[in-house]
Design a protein around this motif. Structure first.
Motif, short mmCIF file in Angstrom:
data_model
loop_
_atom_site.label_atom_id
_atom_site.label_comp_id
_atom_site.label_asym_id
_atom_site.label_seq_id
_atom_site.Cartn_x
_atom_site.Cartn_y
_atom_site.Cartn_z
N ASP A 100 -28.98 -59.68 96.98
CA ASP A 100 -28.19 -58.41 96.81
C ASP A 100 -28.95 -57.85 98.01
O ASP A 100 -29.98 -57.70 98.11
CB ASP A 100 -28.67 -58.07 95.56
N PHE A 101 -27.84 -57.14 98.91
CA PHE A 101 -28.17 -56.48 100.33
C PHE A 101 -27.59 -55.21 100.45
O PHE A 101 -26.20 -55.20 100.08
CB PHE A 101 -27.67 -57.65 101.19
N ASP A 111 -23.07 -52.00 99.93
CA ASP A 111 -23.95 -52.66 99.03
C ASP A 111 -23.09 -53.94 97.96
O ASP A 111 -21.95 -53.85 97.85
CB ASP A 111 -24.45 -51.78 97.67
N SER A 112 -23.64 -55.15 98.45
CA SER A 112 -23.02 -56.25 97.63
C SER A 112 -23.89 -57.31 97.30
O SER A 112 -25.18 -57.46 97.90
CB SER A 112 -22.01 -56.78 99.03
N ALA A 113 -23.61 -58.33 96.56
CA ALA A 113 -24.35 -59.27 96.09
C ALA A 113 -23.57 -60.59 95.71
O ALA A 113 -22.30 -60.59 95.40
CB ALA A 113 -24.94 -58.89 94.85
N VAL A 114 -24.16 -61.73 96.05
CA VAL A 114 -23.54 -63.03 95.92
C VAL A 114 -24.51 -63.99 95.44
O VAL A 114 -25.70 -64.02 95.45
CB VAL A 114 -22.90 -63.72 96.90
N GLU A 238 -21.09 -58.73 93.24
CA GLU A 238 -21.08 -57.14 93.64
C GLU A 238 -20.11 -56.97 94.85
O GLU A 238 -20.20 -57.66 95.96
CB GLU A 238 -22.41 -56.64 93.81
N HIS A 239 -19.38 -55.92 94.99
CA HIS A 239 -18.65 -55.48 96.20
C HIS A 239 -18.58 -53.87 96.29
O HIS A 239 -18.74 -53.44 95.00
CB HIS A 239 -17.23 -56.00 96.29
N THR A 240 -18.97 -53.40 97.51
CA THR A 240 -18.51 -52.11 97.38
C THR A 240 -16.94 -51.73 97.63
O THR A 240 -16.47 -52.65 98.49
CB THR A 240 -19.12 -51.30 98.47
N ILE A 241 -16.33 -50.85 96.90
CA ILE A 241 -14.76 -50.57 97.10
C ILE A 241 -14.41 -49.25 97.12
O ILE A 241 -15.36 -48.49 96.58
CB ILE A 241 -14.19 -51.33 95.73
#
Length: 260
Positions: A100-101, A111-114, A238-241
């Motif tokens: 998560d970064f 901000d996003s996570a995988v 997670e994605h920033t949209i």
């Protein structure tokens, strides 16, 4: 306070989103059996310095954190699902890893996570990751002008409940802009048609996260890492949209790199 961004401001957020996508794709590709979590953090730090970005994590000290985070990326392993503080641990075959970064580029945050499995996967881990990814897709699909926050939350919950998973709503999505965490809060469960109305210019980080057999968390001795209360594994996508009149725009989309 909920802030709406102009089309020009959303365009200005694209470099941050692209950089976050590139870092996560790079780190995922470089993570293998034997990789140390501290090396992942060091590599992320190097990439931040190279482009002149600013970490959103290193000095982050919210009320639920025991101290300033002190690292630039969250690394959650197996039964850890959120806020994983990097420590001296070498990844083992079959580990379920979540990265998560979040950074700021030119004053704008993404901000996003995988989540992914290193080495030999368990079928149940792959299924859990797939559920978070499908829930994220559903959330993004519901993020359109005229809907409400509850429509996003209900879309996430429908996917999770369809797989028999329970949902923790203590941590969820959030507004993004000049700061990493802003209003509104976007829980991963809710009722359609309820909550703040979605308008063009609203920028959100949407982040379904689920545990295999519980919705209860415990905090590690490090004061940050959140693990499942029963030791079951967790996954997080997670994605920033940005919500626009033409539909949602995924600012942290990794598909341009040829990865999901």
């Amino acid at each position: 306070m909920i802030e709406l961004r102009t089309p020009a401001e959303i365009e200005a957020m694209r470099p941050a989103g692209r950089f976050v996508a590139e870092v996560l794709a790079t780190l995922r590709d470089q993570t293998r059996v034997g990789t140390n979590l501290l090396d992942i953090d060091r590599r992320a730090h190097e990439m931040i310095r190279k482009v002149g970005a600013e970490s959103c994590y290193i000095d982050y000290h919210p009320s639920f954190g025991a101290s300033p985070f002190g690292k630039v990326i969250c690394t959650s392993i197996n039964d850890a699902v959120l806020h994983g503080l990097p420590f001296d641990y070498a990844i083992r075959d079959g580990d379920l890893v979540t990265l998560d970064f979040a950074v700021s580029v030119d004053g704008w945050v993404a901000d996003s996570a995988v989540s992914f499995v290193v080495g030999t996967p368990r079928d149940e881990d792959l299924a859990l990751i797939d559920t978070t990814e499908r829930a994220l897709d559903a959330a993004i699909g519901a993020a359109v002008v005229g809907n409400r926050i509850g429509d996003i939350s209900a879309a996430v919950a429908a996917v999770a409940h369809g797989e028999g998973l329970s949902i923790n709503t203590d941590f969820g999505g959030h507004g993004v802009g000049r700061e990493m965490h802003g209003d509104p809060h976007v829980p991963n469960d809710g009722k359609p048609g309820r909550g703040y109305p979605l308008r063009a210019g609203l920028v959100l980080a949407l982040e379904p996260w689920f545990l295999q057999s519980t919705d209860q968390l415990r905090t590690d001795a490090d004061g940050w890492t959140l693990r499942s209360a029963d030791g079951s594994r967790g996954a997080h996508s997670e994605h920033t949209i940005a919500i626009t009149e033409d539909g949602p725009v995924i600012l942290t989309d990794r598909s341009f790199l040829g990865v999901s």
